[in-house]
Design an enzyme around this catalytic site. Structure first.
Site, PDB file in Angstrom:
ATOM      1  N   HIS A 263      43.721  33.331  45.641  1.00 23.63           N
ATOM      2  CA  HIS A 263      43.349  31.971  45.212  1.00 23.63           C
ATOM      3  C   HIS A 263      44.129  30.931  46.022  1.00 23.63           C
ATOM      4  O   HIS A 263      43.563  29.944  46.495  1.00 23.63           O
ATOM      5  CB  HIS A 263      43.686  31.752  43.729  1.00 23.63           C
TER       6      HIS A 263
ATOM      7  N   LYS B 224      37.042  35.569  26.265  1.00 24.61           N
ATOM      8  CA  LYS B 224      37.259  36.666  27.220  1.00 24.61           C
ATOM      9  C   LYS B 224      38.598  37.362  26.993  1.00 24.61           C
ATOM     10  O   LYS B 224      38.976  38.266  27.746  1.00 24.61           O
ATOM     11  CB  LYS B 224      37.213  36.123  28.651  1.00 24.61           C
TER      12      LYS B 224
ATOM     13  N   ARG C 259      35.465  37.281  49.025  1.00 27.09           N
ATOM     14  CA  ARG C 259      36.378  38.289  49.580  1.00 27.09           C
ATOM     15  C   ARG C 259      35.630  39.312  50.401  1.00 27.09           C
ATOM     16  O   ARG C 259      36.011  39.667  51.501  1.00 27.09           O
ATOM     17  CB  ARG C 259      37.132  39.007  48.455  1.00 27.09           C
TER      18      ARG C 259
ATOM     19  N   SER D  53      42.257  39.040  40.011  1.00 22.87           N
ATOM     20  CA  SER D  53      43.155  38.875  38.864  1.00 22.87           C
ATOM     21  C   SER D  53      43.118  40.135  37.999  1.00 22.87           C
ATOM     22  O   SER D  53      44.156  40.620  37.547  1.00 22.87           O
ATOM     23  CB  SER D  53      42.732  37.668  38.023  1.00 22.87           C
TER      24      SER D  53
END
Ligand code: PNS
Length: 173
Positions: free
Chosen positions: A23, A47, A100, A138
């Site tokens: 990030h 979440k 990515r 993450s």
């Protein structure tokens, strides 16, 4: 001239649970493109995130000075609801997303097209993360760290310290 024409503002939306060096790499690459970037942390308690939205915002605010260039203003904010609405309400001209690997493309394309449909004047800008972060997410960082693996160099030191703290308090509950 309207403010929109004066300040070239973008949002960088995400869960940032937690922020990774991938990030940070994307934010660094965006600095020369915009006058202001709002790191927009999604408030997503459903979440079951490792860090509350307040904890995520506060960590990011502590980390950002490491990469600030003095020209692009970096702001941290949280939001709920649609990214497109948040972008419009903050008078942003662009939504920044990092890609990515090819695996990210389909999901990102769908989001970019939907956001364009919702807000045709706001462009999604895709930036490629450095190769060394091409596998960093993450979720992977949380999983590896929780299972005792090494993640240094892949997440900011502060995030590593906060994850350590979080795990030790969780273990004592
Ligand atoms: O870091 P993430 O989890 O990949 O970020 C995803 C995020 C926050 C950008 C996406 O889930 C999002 O935009 N959520 C807000 C709700 C929304 O606007 N949904 C429609 C997207 S087209």
């Amino acid at each position: 001239m309207s403010e929109k024409n004066v300040i070239k503002r973008a949002i960088f939306p995400g869960s940032f649970d937690p922020m990774t060096n991938g990030h940070l790499d994307i934010i660094k690459r965006s600095l020369s493109l915009f006058d202001e970037i709002i790191i927009a942390v999604l408030n997503n308690p459903e979440k079951n995130p490792m860090f509350s939205v307040e904890e995520r915002c506060s960590m990011i605010s502590e980390i950002l000075p490491e990469i600030e260039d003095g020209k692009c203003n970096l702001v941290v904010d949280s939001f709920s609801g649609l990214t497109a609405d948040f972008a419009r309400n903050t008078r942003s001209v662009a939504i920044i997303r990092g890609i990515r690997a090819v695996a990210d493309y389909e999901y990102e394309l769908r989001m970019a097209l939907m956001n364009r449909r919702l807000e045709p004047e706001i462009e999604t800008v895709f930036l490629m993360a450095a190769e060394e972060y091409s596998y960093v997410s993450s979720n992977l960082m949380k999983q590896v760290f929780t299972l005792g693996g090494r993640v240094e160099g892949l997440i900011p030191r502060l995030v590593e310290a906060k994850m350590k703290e979080k795990l030790s308090t969780d273990e004592h509950r």
